[in-house]
Design a protein around this motif. Structure first.
Motif, short mmCIF file in Angstrom:
data_model
loop_
_atom_site.label_atom_id
_atom_site.label_comp_id
_atom_site.label_asym_id
_atom_site.label_seq_id
_atom_site.Cartn_x
_atom_site.Cartn_y
_atom_site.Cartn_z
N ILE A 7 18.98 -20.43 -20.24
CA ILE A 7 18.78 -19.64 -19.09
C ILE A 7 20.17 -18.79 -18.81
CG2 ILE A 7 18.43 -18.93 -16.92
CD1 ILE A 7 16.09 -20.92 -17.04
N VAL A 8 21.37 -19.46 -18.58
CA VAL A 8 22.54 -19.10 -18.01
C VAL A 8 23.33 -18.57 -19.31
CG1 VAL A 8 25.15 -19.99 -17.33
CG2 VAL A 8 22.75 -20.93 -16.20
N ILE A 13 25.09 -13.43 -21.74
CA ILE A 13 25.06 -12.33 -22.83
C ILE A 13 24.31 -11.07 -22.57
CG2 ILE A 13 24.24 -12.16 -25.31
CD1 ILE A 13 24.68 -15.32 -25.67
N ALA A 14 23.21 -11.20 -22.02
CA ALA A 14 22.50 -9.95 -21.44
C ALA A 14 23.57 -9.04 -20.53
CB ALA A 14 21.17 -10.42 -20.47
N LEU A 15 24.15 -9.75 -19.57
CA LEU A 15 24.99 -8.98 -18.74
C LEU A 15 26.17 -8.37 -19.51
CD1 LEU A 15 25.28 -11.19 -15.76
CD2 LEU A 15 24.03 -9.20 -15.80
N LEU A 16 26.60 -9.18 -20.50
CA LEU A 16 27.74 -8.50 -21.41
C LEU A 16 27.43 -7.39 -22.08
CD1 LEU A 16 30.55 -8.91 -22.78
CD2 LEU A 16 29.49 -10.48 -24.51
N PHE A 17 25.91 -7.39 -22.82
CA PHE A 17 25.49 -6.22 -23.30
C PHE A 17 25.30 -5.16 -22.54
CE2 PHE A 17 25.14 -8.77 -26.93
CZ PHE A 17 24.43 -8.11 -28.24
N ILE A 62 18.51 -5.25 -21.75
CA ILE A 62 17.35 -5.45 -20.85
C ILE A 62 16.47 -6.44 -21.56
CG2 ILE A 62 15.35 -4.07 -20.19
CD1 ILE A 62 17.53 -1.66 -19.79
N GLY A 63 16.20 -6.45 -22.94
CA GLY A 63 15.20 -7.27 -23.57
C GLY A 63 15.75 -8.67 -23.39
N MET A 64 17.16 -8.74 -23.43
CA MET A 64 17.58 -10.23 -23.29
C MET A 64 17.18 -10.62 -21.88
SD MET A 64 21.09 -10.75 -25.26
CE MET A 64 21.43 -9.20 -26.04
N MET A 65 17.54 -9.69 -20.91
CA MET A 65 17.51 -10.09 -19.38
C MET A 65 16.00 -10.16 -18.97
SD MET A 65 19.30 -10.69 -16.67
CE MET A 65 20.68 -9.92 -16.93
N LEU A 66 15.16 -9.49 -19.61
CA LEU A 66 13.50 -9.64 -19.23
C LEU A 66 13.02 -10.90 -19.90
CD1 LEU A 66 12.09 -6.01 -19.85
CD2 LEU A 66 12.45 -7.22 -17.75
N SER A 67 13.44 -11.21 -21.13
CA SER A 67 13.05 -12.62 -21.64
C SER A 67 13.55 -13.61 -20.86
CB SER A 67 13.42 -12.66 -23.24
OG SER A 67 14.63 -12.57 -23.25
N CYS A 79 8.12 -15.60 -24.37
CA CYS A 79 8.92 -14.54 -23.81
C CYS A 79 9.83 -14.12 -24.47
CB CYS A 79 9.64 -15.32 -22.66
SG CYS A 79 8.47 -15.90 -21.25
N ILE A 80 10.25 -14.83 -25.97
CA ILE A 80 11.40 -14.21 -27.03
C ILE A 80 10.75 -12.89 -27.75
CG2 ILE A 80 10.33 -15.53 -28.90
CD1 ILE A 80 14.15 -15.31 -27.95
N VAL A 81 9.30 -12.89 -27.55
CA VAL A 81 8.69 -11.43 -28.08
C VAL A 81 9.21 -10.25 -27.37
CG1 VAL A 81 6.72 -10.42 -28.40
CG2 VAL A 81 6.46 -12.86 -28.78
N VAL A 82 9.46 -10.28 -26.30
CA VAL A 82 10.11 -9.06 -25.46
C VAL A 82 11.64 -8.83 -25.90
CG1 VAL A 82 10.99 -8.21 -23.21
CG2 VAL A 82 8.80 -9.48 -23.28
N PHE A 83 12.16 -9.88 -26.10
CA PHE A 83 13.69 -9.60 -26.60
C PHE A 83 13.52 -9.40 -27.81
CE2 PHE A 83 16.96 -11.84 -29.38
CZ PHE A 83 17.92 -10.95 -28.86
N VAL A 84 12.87 -9.74 -28.91
CA VAL A 84 12.82 -9.63 -30.20
C VAL A 84 12.27 -7.95 -30.34
CG1 VAL A 84 11.59 -9.55 -32.56
CG2 VAL A 84 12.29 -11.76 -31.15
#
Length: 106
Positions: A7-8, A13-17, A62-67, A79-84
């Protein structure tokens, strides 16, 4: 414990993107993109190019953060489906910008 680490890391990585997407899109920092990706981009097209590339980075973030958020709530790997899905959307946006403004992927 493993879940917290995932999670961390995914959140970071999501924040970096999201941050890089902001810098590329709003601040038009084209130098954050590898040089050979924008060598053929005309000076007049740089604003449009950085806009699409930055938005694509934000979509992926956003995809990473949502997942990540969904994983915390649901505790399922589905939940990985959202990211993919959003990763693919972001990559399509980047490919479109490359082909349109750089006249090729590389």
């Amino acid at each position: 414990m493993e879940d917290i680490i995932v999670i961390v890391i995914l959140g970071a990585i999501a924040l970096l993107f999201l941050w890089l997407g902001y810098l590329i899109w709003i601040k038009e920092k084209i130098n954050l993109i590898h040089a050979y990706h924008y060598t053929k981009v005309k000076e007049t097209d740089k604003k449009a190019y950085t806009s699409i590339m930055g938005k694509a980075m934000i979509v992926m973030g956003i995809g990473m953060m949502l997942s990540d958020i969904l994983f915390v709530i649901m505790r399922t790997e589905k939940c990985i489906v959202v990211f993919v899905i959003l990763l693919i959307v972001g990559l399509i946006m980047m490919t479109y910008a490359q082909i349109k403004y750089n006249r090729g992927i590389f």
